[in-house]
Design a protein around this motif. Structure first.
Motif, mmCIF file in Angstrom:
data_model
loop_
_atom_site.group_PDB
_atom_site.id
_atom_site.type_symbol
_atom_site.label_atom_id
_atom_site.label_comp_id
_atom_site.label_asym_id
_atom_site.label_seq_id
_atom_site.Cartn_x
_atom_site.Cartn_y
_atom_site.Cartn_z
ATOM 1 N N ARG A 13 -2.007 -11.497 27.443
ATOM 2 C CA ARG A 13 -1.127 -10.616 27.177
ATOM 3 C C ARG A 13 0.153 -11.089 26.820
ATOM 4 N NH1 ARG A 13 -3.699 -7.641 23.381
ATOM 5 N NH2 ARG A 13 -5.878 -6.580 23.752
ATOM 6 N N HIS A 14 0.573 -12.258 26.076
ATOM 7 C CA HIS A 14 2.120 -12.541 26.697
ATOM 8 C C HIS A 14 2.537 -11.374 26.128
ATOM 9 C CE1 HIS A 14 1.261 -13.478 21.342
ATOM 10 N NE2 HIS A 14 2.959 -13.152 22.086
ATOM 11 N N GLY A 135 -1.635 -9.770 16.814
ATOM 12 C CA GLY A 135 -1.351 -7.738 16.833
ATOM 13 C C GLY A 135 -0.450 -7.370 15.644
ATOM 14 N N ALA A 136 -0.146 -8.078 14.694
ATOM 15 C CA ALA A 136 0.933 -7.118 13.929
ATOM 16 C C ALA A 136 0.740 -7.097 12.361
ATOM 17 C CB ALA A 136 2.335 -8.021 13.867
ATOM 18 N N LYS A 137 0.384 -6.383 11.294
ATOM 19 C CA LYS A 137 -0.102 -6.641 10.141
ATOM 20 C C LYS A 137 1.399 -6.179 9.722
ATOM 21 C CE LYS A 137 -3.744 -3.541 10.155
ATOM 22 N NZ LYS A 137 -5.280 -2.202 10.213
ATOM 23 N N THR A 138 1.448 -7.297 8.909
ATOM 24 C CA THR A 138 2.386 -6.517 8.118
ATOM 25 C C THR A 138 2.185 -8.387 6.400
ATOM 26 O OG1 THR A 138 4.463 -7.939 7.366
ATOM 27 C CG2 THR A 138 3.375 -9.666 8.710
ATOM 28 N N ARG A 139 3.216 -7.922 5.080
ATOM 29 C CA ARG A 139 2.507 -8.099 4.059
ATOM 30 C C ARG A 139 2.836 -9.928 4.014
ATOM 31 N NH1 ARG A 139 6.348 -4.826 3.002
ATOM 32 N NH2 ARG A 139 7.853 -6.529 2.721
ATOM 33 N N PRO A 140 2.155 -10.698 3.389
ATOM 34 C CA PRO A 140 2.142 -11.683 3.295
ATOM 35 C C PRO A 140 3.512 -12.277 3.087
ATOM 36 C CG PRO A 140 0.849 -11.018 1.799
ATOM 37 C CD PRO A 140 0.781 -9.730 2.194
ATOM 38 N N TYR A 141 4.148 -13.836 3.165
ATOM 39 C CA TYR A 141 5.721 -14.209 3.681
ATOM 40 C C TYR A 141 5.803 -14.188 1.646
ATOM 41 C CZ TYR A 141 8.831 -16.606 5.112
ATOM 42 O OH TYR A 141 10.821 -17.488 5.409
ATOM 43 N N GLY A 155 2.948 -7.437 19.642
ATOM 44 C CA GLY A 155 2.125 -7.754 19.115
ATOM 45 C C GLY A 155 2.928 -6.570 17.398
ATOM 46 N N ARG A 156 4.019 -6.956 17.534
ATOM 47 C CA ARG A 156 4.595 -5.953 16.278
ATOM 48 C C ARG A 156 5.458 -6.917 15.901
ATOM 49 N NH1 ARG A 156 5.465 -0.042 17.571
ATOM 50 N NH2 ARG A 156 4.362 0.698 18.695
ATOM 51 N N VAL A 157 6.095 -6.988 14.439
ATOM 52 C CA VAL A 157 6.474 -7.457 14.095
ATOM 53 C C VAL A 157 8.208 -6.532 13.772
ATOM 54 C CG1 VAL A 157 8.304 -8.201 11.484
ATOM 55 C CG2 VAL A 157 5.957 -8.205 12.342
#
Length: 223
Positions: A13-14, A135-141, A155-157
């Motif tokens: 888990r980096h 680990g992070a959910k986000t909208r497409p670039y 694991g977070r934006v």
């Protein structure tokens, strides 16, 4: 049968900060390589992410490219100068559509004692998939932007910001810039994470019972 390996053999888990960026601008005629704006962005990144900046970059990843045709080489060209300044080699061993490879590379770097920030320069349509693998959910670039850098920790934006390259990007934050807003669901919940463990972590292990050997991501460890 060999005993189950202890915790050190589980996927790492980096804790490294990961910076996800898009490659520099491309040529309008569809030919390979960066256009002049893209070359200026690559130069800008040498200052933004270089030794004199706020980041301590220890690993740089870019997608693999065709050595003959030079197709998909823009990500490599975007960070090539930065890597040279820092005395690093750009790792281009991961295919463009393989986010798991990116995660394994970061985990391996951390497992071997690497504590520096990790820069990932990639095709923009894959960046949210790489973020999800980490680990992070986000909208497409966004398709029309080249200037946004996503910062991931644990694991977070945690931040989306413009690179603010002079002559390329606005030098002052835009009001109500939706592209820089952090998603409310930017973290995978516990149920999703458990599914991720079952679906991608343990399936990387191959047990060779006759040799009593565990294998993870190409690294072999003996019991």
């Amino acid at each position: 049968m060999a005993a189950l390996a202890a915790d050190p053999f589980r996927p790492h888990r980096h804790k490294n900060t990961v910076l996800l960026i898009r490659h520099g601008e491309k040529k309008r005629d569809g030919s390979v390589g960066l256009n002049e704006a893209g070359k200026r962005r690559a130069k800008c990144l040498r200052k933004l992410l270089g030794a004199q900046g706020e980041h301590n970059v220890g690993l740089i990843l870019a997608e693999d490219y065709d050595r003959k045709t030079k197709k998909r080489r823009r990500p490599f060209e975007t960070v090539q100068g930065l890597a040279k300044d820092l005395g690093l080699k750009v790792d281009v061993e991961c295919e463009v559509d393989d986010p798991k490879c990116v995660r394994r590379k970061i985990d391996q770097y951390a497992r071997e004692g690497g504590t520096g920030d990790v820069v990932v320069c990639w095709k923009h349509s894959m960046l949210h998939k790489i973020a999800h693998e980490l680990g992070a959910k986000t909208r497409p670039y966004p398709d029309e932007r080249y200037d946004i850098m996503w910062t991931l920790r644990n694991g977070r934006v945690v931040k989306k910001e413009s690179e603010r390259c002079p002559g390329l990007d606005p030098q002052h934050p835009r009001k109500h810039d939706g592209d820089l807003e952090i998603d409310a669901t930017s973290v995978i919940d516990d149920d999703d994470e458990e599914e991720e463990e079952e679906g991608s972590a343990w399936d990387e292990y191959d047990v060779e019972t006759s040799a009593g050997q565990w294998q993870l991501g190409g690294l072999n460890e003996l019991d």
